[in-house]
Every structure is written in C-alpha cells, then in structure tokens.
Design a protein around this motif. Structure first.
Motif: not given
Lengths: 286, 286
Positions: A80-81, A86-87, A89, A154, A159-161, A172, A174, A188, B1, B3
């Motif tokens: 969704y991102r 960058y990333v 996710q 790379y 872990v998204a937070r 979640e 990335y 992170i 990272m 959300t």
C-alpha cells in the motif's frame, strides 16, 4: 555503463573459467531453514520471498510466523506504500484489521543485540557504526561497542511502527528499494531480507500520497497469501542457501568487492560499504 | 516504518512552524543555469530532467549538449536497460546510429579532477574516499589526496562505455536506481544528476536479458525528445534551483542528516554517507 553490444559479447564469451580464490566450494552453500523462508504471493501473479532473522529479532519473527500460520495476510492486505528511493510497505493499509491471539504491538524493541559476533569484516570503517561485516550464518552486520545489528540495506525488511516508543507488531512490513537509509538502524527492528522477487516490489508505481502511500485503494497491489516454506507441501517448497562467511574463499570475495578489477575497472576503491557487499543468498540449484 | 494512520496524522498536523537553524533563507536557493538543464520526454507521456555538470566533465557535457541541439535523441532512442538495484540506461540500443559532427568517443577520461573544492564536509570518513562533502554550487563530492569527483549516488548520471580505455561519448547515459554503486567512482565519467522524474525510470519493468537489457525491442521505453532548457521557449522552460552550501544553515542541514531527531528517531547515527545526504535541488517555486 555497459553498452548493449558489449553486454552481448560478454554473454557470449564463456571461456573455460579459471578458478578464483573467491570461488565457493560446494560446502560453502548452506541451507536456509524452511521456517526462515516466507513466501508472499501477489494478486498480479508475481511475488516475493523473505528470509527471516529469528536470531536477531526473535519476538518480531515469532509474531510474523504466527500471523503467517493464521493466514492473516491472506485477506484484505496489500502493498500500500511505495516511496521512491526509500521503501515498499505492505500489510493492512487501514490498520483496523485485528491481529491474531498472541500477536501484539507491545513487544520489546529488538533494534540491536549484544555481540559482536561478526566472523568477517570490511576493511573500511562504516559511516554509521564502528565496523561492518558478516555473521557466520550469512547476514550483514554493523556494530559499535558491545552492540551489533542488521543494517538497513537494499532488500532488508523492517517492521513498520508509529512514533517511538512504538515498535510495531510485524503485521506491517517494508523493504528498502533505494539507497540504504541507514539512519533507521537501531531505530526500527530489522527482521529479514527479501531473497527473491524484490524487483516486483521495486518496480511498482510510486505512491503519490504523503510518504509514498497510494492515494487511492485501487492503486494498491493486493496480497493473496503468505506462507512459511515449512508449512508448504514438500513438493512445492522453495529452498534457499546462504553463503558461509568464515572461510578464506569468502575473505577473498570481500576483497573482490572492495577492489574491482580490470578490464572494466581501472581504479580500485580500496573499500566498500556493507550495502554494496551484501552476502550472497541463492535459490538452491537443481 | 510509518503507518498509514500516522502518515495521515502527520499530513494533517501543520502547526505554526518554529524556524530551525537548518531552514534556508530565500538567497540560499540559487538558479541552475538554463543550459545545465536537459529535459527528456518519453513516449509513455512521462519524462525526466537532468542537471548537467559542465564543471566536472566538460568534454562529455559538450558532447551531450551537441547531441541535444542536433536532436540526436529524438529518433530511434529509448530506455533499453533497467537492472534492479543498479541502473536505468538510455540512448541507441543498437549502437549503430551515427553520432553528430564534433561528437566522438575518443575524448579524454573525465573521472576526477584536481581539488579539493568542497566547501562543507560530512563528519565521518567515506568508505570510498578520504572525505565526502559538497561543492559551492550544490554538487555532492568525494575526494582523496589532490583529487575529487562526483560520487555514484542514487539519481546521479554517468556515461556508458565499453571496456577501458573506452570513456564513452555521452550518447548512452545511465542513472543509478538502487544502492550507490560507488565502485564505479573514478572509473566512469559522471555528468549530472536526475533532478526531476527519476521515479519514471526507477519504476520501469526490469530487463530480463543479461545485465538488465530488455530481451526484446518492444519492451524498451522510446524517447521522444531531449531538449536543453536554454533551447526551449521561455514560456515552457523549466527552472530549477540548488541549495547553497557555504552557510551556517546548510551546515545545520548536514548535522540534521547525520543525527535524526525524536519523536520518530531515538538513536542518532552520528554520521551519514554522502548518498544519504544529497544536497537539495528543487523546481523553482511559483
């Protein structure tokens, strides 16, 4: 840099190879345990595969395994991102989907660990740490003082937070799709690495919303399933190998990354950063 | 990272900003000369814009300007190579198209130059050079001894070449779309930076041929035109600005890149590599 005709020539030129000091022997390729392999399948027919790092982020990896076994990612999740350089996710974009029993956001931060346990190191000091190198089991490492951690290179997976002190659940995730954002190190939890199919994440359209989130749900890439290899039938189970790092052949491999050779290169750098010298992981041949 | 809900909150939260020591003043934004701006338009309706670096690779940039003025890229050229975590490359995939009078492959290597002329430097030593920093006119630099060069960071543009001692003409160019392949520094001429639209290169499908070349011509992304801004009508001419680097505000900006701050970050890195701290360039507002 390499032109098309030269590339064709290089592809055709396959003389009898002379063994190099950096060539691995068969025993240098070590099987990744099946329960460290997590296969994501996308609705667009492509997919990507992670190697998990339970030795470095055990609580988060336990969450991720529990979510996969509960088939949490099989419904209403997506990439969704996608933020350029960058990333990418993925997970539940709404953040409203309940997690599964035993999985929570309140676990401890797993940003670094006591060490160091690197068995091989790069020649030059790392700009973000006192040293950078490799674990015995095929992970890149950076370290300072008595601590070590998995660097944000790379293809590494984090872990998204939300804002600190949140540490995220692991639902979640990335991966890095640009220059290594090493400032995220120790801020992170890094839980693994994309070992296959990252091109299906890195080539997705960039999101035009804030921070690369897709502006509309229709732009997201739905996830069909996430399965640990250990939970797949043996016949369809993918297998991967990492390259052992505690041997003179890997030492020679590092030196080769730090000093590229003619005829293409004429000025060796005399050094490399860890994200330009990620340890090899491959699909098990045959 | 970050959300989705947090991103929405961050986007909504726009309190009255407190000026920071790193905030630029109006005079810190300096116009890029129109003849340093080169606009590529793709047949898919997207495009990308380079800032050229005549001060660092004058012979190659002279070639590139001559090719643009002769409209060399306007016929039978394309983005023909996209290799994941490495480069996107464009020009004439056949390498059979004649160049234009005065443009040849036999120019001198422009891989580094006497110096140093950096006016600001990063705190930590670079793994590929003795130092890294910034020119007065908004370019990233790396240097050792009496030499300095433009580093191979994400979005930097280099001149494709065959095996050394070939240096390339400038007709075939590439940009970095992954982690900085700094081993190329001082082995290839760097001639500029993509300052707009790199996402249209970095999100192209990866080539499945050797080295990321597309396996079939149909996969290539045709180029429609390449124009120097100075050759465009004033009404449609794009304008860009670089951020001046010899002032205390930019020094504070560097420090901010080297030490990210709460609430998201809790452990500052104490350093950064030059490719994680590229100097700002922006489209001129208004």
């Amino acid at each position: 840099m390499i032109t098309a005709l030269l590339a064709a020539a290089l592809a055709q030129a396959t003389p009898v190879p002379t063994p190099l000091p950096s060539d691995p022997v068969a025993a240098d390729w070590v099987a990744v345990p099946d329960d460290e392999i997590l296969v994501f399948t996308l609705a667009n027919g492509h997919g990507f595969t992670l190697r998990l790092a339970p030795g470095y982020a055990p609580a988060h990896v336990a969450n991720i395994r529990a979510l996969a076994r509960a088939r949490w990612w099989d419904t209403a999740t997506s990439v969704y991102r996608v933020q350029d350089n960058y990333v990418a996710q993925w997970g539940d974009a709404t953040e409203k989907k309940p997690l599964v029993p035993g999985v929570a956001d309140g676990i401890a931060a797993e940003y670094d660990m006591a060490g160091p346990t690197a068995v091989a190191r790069l020649a030059k000091r790392d700009p973000y740490a006192e040293w950078a190198g490799y674990s015995a089991d095929g992970w890149p490492l950076a370290g300072s003082g008595t601590r070590q951690w998995l660097p944000h290179c790379y293809s590494m997976v984090g872990v998204a937070r939300d804002l600190a002190p949140s540490v995220g659940s692991g639902a979640e995730l990335y991966t890095v799709i640009g220059h290594a954002p090493r400032a995220l190190d120790r801020n992170i939890a890094v839980v693994g690495r994309v070992v296959d199919g990252i091109e299906w994440l890195s080539s997705l359209p960039r999101g035009t919303g804030d921070l690369g989130f897709y502006a509309t749900p229709a732009e997201r890439s739905p996830i069909v399933s996430a399965r640990l290899a250990s939970d797949l039938p043996a016949a369809t189970r993918p297998h991967f190998q990492y390259r052992a790092t505690r041997n003179p052949r890997f030492t020679a491999w590092i030196a080769g990354r730090e000093n590229r050779t003619p005829p293409f290169f004429t000025v060796p750098a005399g050094g490399a950063d860890i994200c330009n010298a990620l340890p090899p992981v491959r699909r098990t041949p045959g």
